[in-house]
Design an enzyme around this catalytic site. Sequence first.
Site, PDB file in Angstrom:
ATOM      1  CB  CYS A  97      -4.677  -5.729   5.106  1.00  0.00           C
ATOM      2  SG  CYS A  97      -3.080  -6.245   4.232  1.00  0.00           S
ATOM      3  CG  HIS A 237      -4.351  -1.884   6.158  1.00  0.00           C
ATOM      4  ND1 HIS A 237      -3.530  -2.224   6.875  1.00  0.00           N
ATOM      5  CD2 HIS A 237      -3.911  -2.186   4.950  1.00  0.00           C
ATOM      6  CE1 HIS A 237      -2.455  -3.090   6.303  1.00  0.00           C
ATOM      7  NE2 HIS A 237      -2.780  -3.084   4.960  1.00  0.00           N
ATOM      8  CG  ASN A 267       0.632  -3.731   4.497  1.00  0.00           C
ATOM      9  OD1 ASN A 267       0.133  -4.073   5.574  1.00  0.00           O
ATOM     10  ND2 ASN A 267       0.441  -3.569   3.319  1.00  0.00           N
TER      11      ASN A 267
END
Length: 310
Positions: A97, A237, A267
Amino acid sequence: MTNDEFVAIGIDTNDAWIRDRTGIRERHVAGPDETLTSLAATASRIAMTDAGVAASEIDAIVMATVSPDHLLPAAAVEVQAALGATRAAAFDVGAACTGWIYGVVVAEGLVATGTAETVLVIGGELLTRIVNWKDRNTCVLFGDGVGATIVKRSQKGRGVLSSYIRSDGTLAKLLWRPSGGGANPVSEATLADGSFWVQMQGREVFKHAVRSMADACDRALDGAKLSADSIDLVIPHQANTRIIEATAKHAGISMNKVYVNVDRYGNTSAASIPIALDEARRAGRITDGSTVMFVGFGAGFTWGSLVVRF
Ligand code: ACO
C-alpha cells in the site's frame, strides 16, 4: 460491489459490521475481460493527456503493485507495451500500500540525477483476484483500481518538499501470501490449503498501521520544515476510516482537510493514494500552490510520506 452483495454470495458478514469497523460501503471489482494492464493503460492515458505528455516522451515507468497480471516479467513492461512507450525503462516497486509513495521517491531520484525527464508512476491492483472470497477477514476489505501520475522536473519551491520511506520486515507475516513464491512453490498441497491467498492478522496490522502512519506524518512535516497548519490537504492510504481518523488526530489536522474515499473503493493498496489524488484535483481541492501531505502504510511492513507543493 456493495457490502450486502457479500451476504448474497454466502459470506457470514453484514453491512453494519463492515461499515462500523472499516467505513467501507462498496468497492469495485474488475470485469472478467479486464486486467491490471488494461486498467493501468487506461489510467495512464488519462494522466498523460492531463499532463500533455506523449508516450514517446516517457523515460521510465514505475509500477507499484502486489497483484501483477503475471509473476514474470514485471507488470510495468506490460503497460510499456500497451502504451507504446518505446523509450521507457519499466520496472515494478513492491511496497504494497505504500507502493505509490515509494514509486514517486524513485521517480524523483531518476529526475534529480538526470536519468529521466518524464516518469510515469502508476499504483494499481486487482486485489479481488488474490483474496480468498470465502475468508471474511480479508475479502470485504479490498477492491480493484489504478491511479497514474506523471513526475517531471519542477520549479524551485514546487514539487516534492520532503519524502520519508521505511520498512520492518520482521512484521511480514502479519499480511502476506505464504505460498506461490520460490520458498513454497505452487503444488497440489498449496492449492489444497489455499495458502497462496492473502492472509492477514487484522488487529495486529491495525495497531502497527496507526503507529507507522503517525511516524510518517511527523517525519514528513519535519522534513519539509512545515507545521500541520501549512498543510492544505492530507491524502492518506485508504484502508480504514478509523486508521485515517487516528492519523489526522495525531497530526493535529482536522478531518475536513483529509481526503477520504475508502467508503466507495475499499482498500485498493498501491492505487488508493493516486485514485484519491485524482478525485481531489477534479473536485478542486488541490489547486496551484496547494501543499499536500501523502501518508501510507502497507504489507511488509512498509510506510512512508511525501509533502508535495502543486
Ligand atoms: N464480518 C463479520 N464479522 C467479522 C468479519 C466480517 N467481515 N471479519 C471478522 N469478523 C469477526 C471476527 O471473526 C471476530 O469474531 P470473534 O470475536 O468471534 O473471533 C470479530 O469479528 C472481531 O474481529 P477483530 O479482528 O477483532 O475485529 P477488528 O475490530 O480488529 O476489525 C479489521 C477487523 C477491520 C480487519 C481491523 O482489524 C482492521 O482494519 N485492521 C487493519 C487492516 C488493514 O488495514 N489491512 C490493510 C493493510 S495495508 C496493505 O498492505 C494491503
